[in-house]
Write a protein that holds these residues in place. Structure first.
Motif, mmCIF file in Angstrom:
data_model
loop_
_atom_site.group_PDB
_atom_site.id
_atom_site.type_symbol
_atom_site.label_atom_id
_atom_site.label_comp_id
_atom_site.label_asym_id
_atom_site.label_seq_id
_atom_site.Cartn_x
_atom_site.Cartn_y
_atom_site.Cartn_z
ATOM 1 N N GLN A 176 0.977 -0.968 -0.200
ATOM 2 C CA GLN A 176 0.055 0.352 -0.096
ATOM 3 C C GLN A 176 0.398 1.025 0.114
ATOM 4 N N LEU A 177 2.077 0.997 -0.750
ATOM 5 C CA LEU A 177 2.472 2.141 -1.013
ATOM 6 C C LEU A 177 3.550 2.863 -2.336
ATOM 7 N N LYS A 178 4.548 3.858 -2.756
ATOM 8 C CA LYS A 178 5.456 2.900 -3.622
ATOM 9 C C LYS A 178 6.999 3.365 -2.920
ATOM 10 N N GLY A 179 7.899 2.811 -4.108
ATOM 11 C CA GLY A 179 9.075 3.572 -4.163
ATOM 12 C C GLY A 179 10.058 2.089 -3.403
ATOM 13 N N ILE A 180 9.243 0.732 -3.650
ATOM 14 C CA ILE A 180 9.064 -0.726 -3.043
ATOM 15 C C ILE A 180 10.378 -1.326 -3.991
ATOM 16 N N SER A 181 11.505 -1.859 -3.740
ATOM 17 C CA SER A 181 13.041 -2.931 -5.048
ATOM 18 C C SER A 181 12.299 -3.678 -5.442
ATOM 19 N N ARG A 182 11.675 -5.012 -4.064
ATOM 20 C CA ARG A 182 11.265 -5.663 -3.859
ATOM 21 C C ARG A 182 10.176 -6.591 -2.789
ATOM 22 N N PHE A 183 9.873 -7.209 -2.497
ATOM 23 C CA PHE A 183 8.907 -8.171 -1.197
ATOM 24 C C PHE A 183 9.957 -9.522 -1.083
ATOM 25 N N TYR A 210 2.157 -6.996 -5.748
ATOM 26 C CA TYR A 210 1.942 -5.215 -6.485
ATOM 27 C C TYR A 210 2.511 -3.751 -5.423
ATOM 28 N N ASP A 211 2.533 -3.245 -5.769
ATOM 29 C CA ASP A 211 2.830 -1.886 -5.270
ATOM 30 C C ASP A 211 1.290 -0.802 -5.566
ATOM 31 N N CYS A 212 1.319 0.398 -5.057
ATOM 32 C CA CYS A 212 0.076 0.865 -4.994
ATOM 33 C C CYS A 212 0.099 2.624 -5.707
ATOM 34 N N LEU A 213 -0.522 3.376 -6.549
ATOM 35 C CA LEU A 213 -0.352 4.294 -6.274
ATOM 36 C C LEU A 213 -1.592 4.993 -5.159
#
Length: 230
Positions: A176-183, A210-213
């Motif tokens: 529930q955010l952006k700016g992620i490189s991996r999970f 999946y990330d989110c806007l």
């Protein structure tokens, strides 16, 4: 997913899992009791003095007038509404690369001893999808869970059973955010969750992230994020 009646404020304290004390920008000096729509720990988000965005309810019968929706973490906006991932996932299914626009999507469908968030029929395909919202971010890495979750383990075990009985099975992590490189699974907090997640992957359960806007009035699933299980 669209929100309305949004207001900015400052987080002050969280007396328990369900409520927070907020000072609204429009009501300086007044402390509002706000419902927290996420019972997770969220200690890295809910720090006194942090900017937040809340949603005002028009229901006069509610005990609390506001819901805490978004927290500003540095330059990031984090949606911490735990009910939102299921909604945005249902909106995303027919736009995703995994199903067609003719897919039939049902919510809260029971299989075995679990109720999965989504069930999809697409032509001759039948798939169960469990959705997990992710708000924990550390140095650009998203991790789940932020606290031990026996319920999460049970869901994964049931997804493995779905595969054994011929269904497609998906575990979708909605970051529930952006700016992620991996999970990554949060093995430090709950190693058993990571173990069963890796087992599920070997059994054919598709593990997606999946990330989110995120902005002050909406949440939309955006880009697929690499999943690192080992």
């Amino acid at each position: 997913m669209i929100y309305n009646n949004m207001e900015e404020g400052v987080f002050l304290s969280r007396p328990n899992r369900f409520i927070a004390h907020i000072e609204l920008d429009s009501k300086k000096g007044n402390i509002e009791v706000c419902h927290v729509k996420n019972t997770g720990r969220c200690k890295e988000l809910l720090i006194p003095g942090t900017k937040v965005i809340v949603q005002r309810s028009d229901n006069p019968n509610r005990k609390t007038k506001y819901d805490l929706i978004v927290v500003k973490k540095g330059d990031m906006m984090v949606n911490m509404d735990s009910q939102a991932p299921n909604t945005v996932a249902a909106e995303w299914i027919k736009k995703s690369p995994y199903f067609s626009t003719d897919a039939v999507v049902k919510r809260e469908v029971t299989f075995g001893n679990s109720r999965f968030d989504l069930y999809v029929e697409d032509g001759g395909r039948k798939a169960f999808i469990e959705v997990k919202g992710v708000t924990l971010e550390e140095d650009g890495i998203a991790r789940f869970p932020d606290a031990p979750t026996e319920r999460g383990i049970k869901h994964i075990q049931e997804l493995i059973r779905c595969r054994e009985e011929g269904y497609e099975a998906y575990l979708l992590f909605v970051i529930q955010l952006k700016g992620i490189s991996r999970f990554e699974p949060n093995d430090r907090t709950h190693p058993a969750f990571g173990e069963v997640l890796r087992e599920a992957a070997t059994c054919g359960v598709k593990i997606l992230a999946y990330d989110c806007l995120v902005d002050s009035e909406s949440l939309v699933i955006d880009q697929e994020i690499p999943v690192k299980l080992n």
